[in-house]
Design a protein around this motif. Structure first.
Motif, PDB file in Angstrom:
ATOM      1  N   LEU A 306       1.080  -1.210  -0.024  1.00  0.00           N
ATOM      2  CA  LEU A 306       0.031  -0.050   0.128  1.00  0.00           C
ATOM      3  C   LEU A 306       0.868   1.373  -0.012  1.00  0.00           C
ATOM      4  CD1 LEU A 306      -2.665   1.524   0.454  1.00  0.00           C
ATOM      5  CD2 LEU A 306      -2.508   1.208   2.654  1.00  0.00           C
ATOM      6  N   LEU A 307       1.939   1.248   0.816  1.00  0.00           N
ATOM      7  CA  LEU A 307       2.906   2.478   0.978  1.00  0.00           C
ATOM      8  C   LEU A 307       3.530   2.684  -0.585  1.00  0.00           C
ATOM      9  CD1 LEU A 307       4.382   1.932   4.494  1.00  0.00           C
ATOM     10  CD2 LEU A 307       2.421   3.719   3.771  1.00  0.00           C
ATOM     11  N   PHE A 308       3.797   1.741  -1.249  1.00  0.00           N
ATOM     12  CA  PHE A 308       4.665   1.701  -2.443  1.00  0.00           C
ATOM     13  C   PHE A 308       3.528   2.261  -3.469  1.00  0.00           C
ATOM     14  CE2 PHE A 308       5.161  -0.451  -6.529  1.00  0.00           C
ATOM     15  CZ  PHE A 308       6.417   0.125  -7.072  1.00  0.00           C
ATOM     16  N   LEU A 309       2.508   1.738  -3.421  1.00  0.00           N
ATOM     17  CA  LEU A 309       1.354   2.424  -4.362  1.00  0.00           C
ATOM     18  C   LEU A 309       1.164   3.789  -4.244  1.00  0.00           C
ATOM     19  CD1 LEU A 309      -0.837  -0.786  -4.944  1.00  0.00           C
ATOM     20  CD2 LEU A 309       0.867   0.004  -6.344  1.00  0.00           C
ATOM     21  N   LEU A 310       0.906   4.280  -3.035  1.00  0.00           N
ATOM     22  CA  LEU A 310       0.779   5.525  -2.649  1.00  0.00           C
ATOM     23  C   LEU A 310       1.876   6.408  -2.841  1.00  0.00           C
ATOM     24  CD1 LEU A 310      -0.847   5.240   0.871  1.00  0.00           C
ATOM     25  CD2 LEU A 310      -2.026   5.713  -1.096  1.00  0.00           C
ATOM     26  N   VAL A 311       3.103   5.887  -3.059  1.00  0.00           N
ATOM     27  CA  VAL A 311       4.241   6.850  -3.084  1.00  0.00           C
ATOM     28  C   VAL A 311       4.278   6.967  -4.802  1.00  0.00           C
ATOM     29  CG1 VAL A 311       6.700   6.839  -3.356  1.00  0.00           C
ATOM     30  CG2 VAL A 311       5.844   6.171  -1.183  1.00  0.00           C
ATOM     31  N   VAL A 312       4.174   5.864  -5.522  1.00  0.00           N
ATOM     32  CA  VAL A 312       4.164   5.841  -6.900  1.00  0.00           C
ATOM     33  C   VAL A 312       3.061   6.719  -7.484  1.00  0.00           C
ATOM     34  CG1 VAL A 312       3.978   4.337  -8.976  1.00  0.00           C
ATOM     35  CG2 VAL A 312       5.394   3.551  -7.172  1.00  0.00           C
ATOM     36  N   THR A 313       1.807   6.655  -6.866  1.00  0.00           N
ATOM     37  CA  THR A 313       0.733   7.417  -7.420  1.00  0.00           C
ATOM     38  C   THR A 313       0.930   8.887  -6.952  1.00  0.00           C
ATOM     39  OG1 THR A 313      -0.804   5.621  -6.988  1.00  0.00           O
ATOM     40  CG2 THR A 313      -1.698   7.840  -7.011  1.00  0.00           C
ATOM     41  N   GLY A 314       1.442   9.321  -5.802  1.00  0.00           N
ATOM     42  CA  GLY A 314       1.807  10.661  -5.759  1.00  0.00           C
ATOM     43  C   GLY A 314       3.179  11.258  -6.584  1.00  0.00           C
ATOM     44  N   VAL A 315       3.985  10.254  -6.811  1.00  0.00           N
ATOM     45  CA  VAL A 315       4.971  10.824  -7.785  1.00  0.00           C
ATOM     46  C   VAL A 315       4.466  11.211  -9.313  1.00  0.00           C
ATOM     47  CG1 VAL A 315       7.205  10.237  -8.876  1.00  0.00           C
ATOM     48  CG2 VAL A 315       6.823   9.935  -6.162  1.00  0.00           C
ATOM     49  N   TYR A 316       3.695  10.016  -9.488  1.00  0.00           N
ATOM     50  CA  TYR A 316       2.999  10.198 -10.803  1.00  0.00           C
ATOM     51  C   TYR A 316       2.172  11.492 -10.892  1.00  0.00           C
ATOM     52  CZ  TYR A 316       0.210   8.971 -14.908  1.00  0.00           C
ATOM     53  OH  TYR A 316      -0.188   8.718 -16.233  1.00  0.00           O
ATOM     54  N   LEU A 317       1.357  11.725 -10.035  1.00  0.00           N
ATOM     55  CA  LEU A 317       0.639  12.874 -10.044  1.00  0.00           C
ATOM     56  C   LEU A 317       1.381  14.285  -9.998  1.00  0.00           C
ATOM     57  CD1 LEU A 317      -2.225  11.746  -7.577  1.00  0.00           C
ATOM     58  CD2 LEU A 317      -2.233  11.759 -10.308  1.00  0.00           C
TER      59      LEU A 317
END
Length: 329
Positions: A306-317
């Motif tokens: 979950l933390l990995f996906l949150l980080v990836v989503t934040g960086v992508y946005l």
């Protein structure tokens, strides 16, 4: 003739504190609060279905929860960050297996998302031209996306059978591309089989979204470009892809999250134990939790995911928002 003198109460205008003022407030409050009241059941269900299990999973990740505490998981002793340290210890067997599963999932997700977007975009651009049977072909393209996951994947399981599967029959018996029938559901070929099924059932979604985005591009742009001598590839490069940038930003993110978290496809395709070459992290966490009965470690792996996906989503946005502002300037 008598003259009636208006009293002070009749002349004085009504103030907000009079009786006429408060009468409007309840109606206004009801109008404003009605949408929130209608959303309340959905919010409660969202809390019940998603957020409550998420919080429970986070609590379980700090416990030494094994099969001995299944009857009452709240009595399991606290383990602190031990489950997390075991998961990220890549020199130990548990951490090394999780790292391998993570790398396989990253490679699988990148290939699947890229192929889904490429095939879906190409099909959507092709479908912009008017020709006989276009409506039927559009409906056929959406069949893999409309089929239930279990029905579609089980069909592919039969097609990938070693002895009597359709894939080996076409590749080996009819086309002669292989020396002998291949094992698609075990070994290194399992990654190709998993990728094939994922792309087959995922590209129609990209096709649907891109096709909807193409409807907002004015046809006058293509007509003007054609008059200026621009070919098909130049029109796609200069008009289609820049106009689809907002749509593609959302599409790529959704495809990434769906593919990275995909559990149904590998589980139905391979069962509870996936081959090493197709060991996606979703199935790996399932095995760590429900096969080895170590729910504490499995919950810690889920929180790390979950933390990995949150980080990836934040960086992508952040990256896409900066690119959008730069394009607007």
């Amino acid at each position: 003739m008598t003259t009636t003198v208006p009293t002070e109460a009749a002349v004085r205008p009504s103030s907000p504190g009079t009786a006429s003022g408060p009468r409007r407030r309840p109606g206004r409050i009801r109008r404003i609060g009605l949408p929130y009241l209608l959303l309340l059941p959905a919010l409660l269900l969202e809390l019940l279905v998603h957020l409550v299990p998420m919080v429970i999973g986070m609590v379980m990740s700090f416990k030494e929860l094994t099969q001995f505490y299944i009857r009452d998981w709240t009595t399991a002793p606290w383990n602190g960050l031990e489950n997390y340290s075991v998961s990220v210890d890549f020199d130990a067997p548990v951490g090394a297996a999780l790292l391998h599963s993570f790398l396989v999932t990253v490679a699988f997700t990148l290939l699947s998302v890229a192929l889904c977007w490429l095939i879906g975009t190409a099909a959507a651009i092709f479908m912009q031209d008017t020709f006989r049977g276009r409506g039927l072909l559009r409906a056929l393209f959406l069949v893999p996306y409309a089929l239930p996951v279990y029905t579609a994947v089980i069909t592919w399981v039969f097609m990938f059978q070693h002895d009597n599967g359709l894939v080996n029959h076409v590749l080996h018996d009819q086309l002669g591309l292989t020396d002998k029938p291949s094992f698609w559901l075990i070994g290194d070929n399992s990654f190709i089989a998993l990728l094939t099924v994922s792309v087959w059932k995922g590209w129609p979604f990209a096709f649907l979204i891109v096709m909807a985005g193409l409807q907002n591009i004015p046809k006058e742009l293509y007509e003007a470009a054609s008059l200026d001598g621009a070919g098909l590839w130049q029109q796609i490069r200069r008009i289609t892809l820049p106009s689809l940038r907002p749509v593609n930003q959302v599409l790529v993110l959704v495809l990434f999250l769906w593919t990275f978290n995909d559990f149904n496809t590998p589980y139905v395709l391979f069962g509870k134990t996936a081959p090493e070459a197709a060991d996606l992290i979703s199935v790996h966490i399932y095995q760590a939790s429900f096969v080895t009965w170590n729910f504490g470690t499995g919950s810690a792996m889920s929180v790390l995911l979950l933390l990995f996906l949150l980080v990836v989503t934040g960086v992508y946005l952040v990256i896409t928002s900066r690119g959008r502002r730069t394009a607007d300037v």
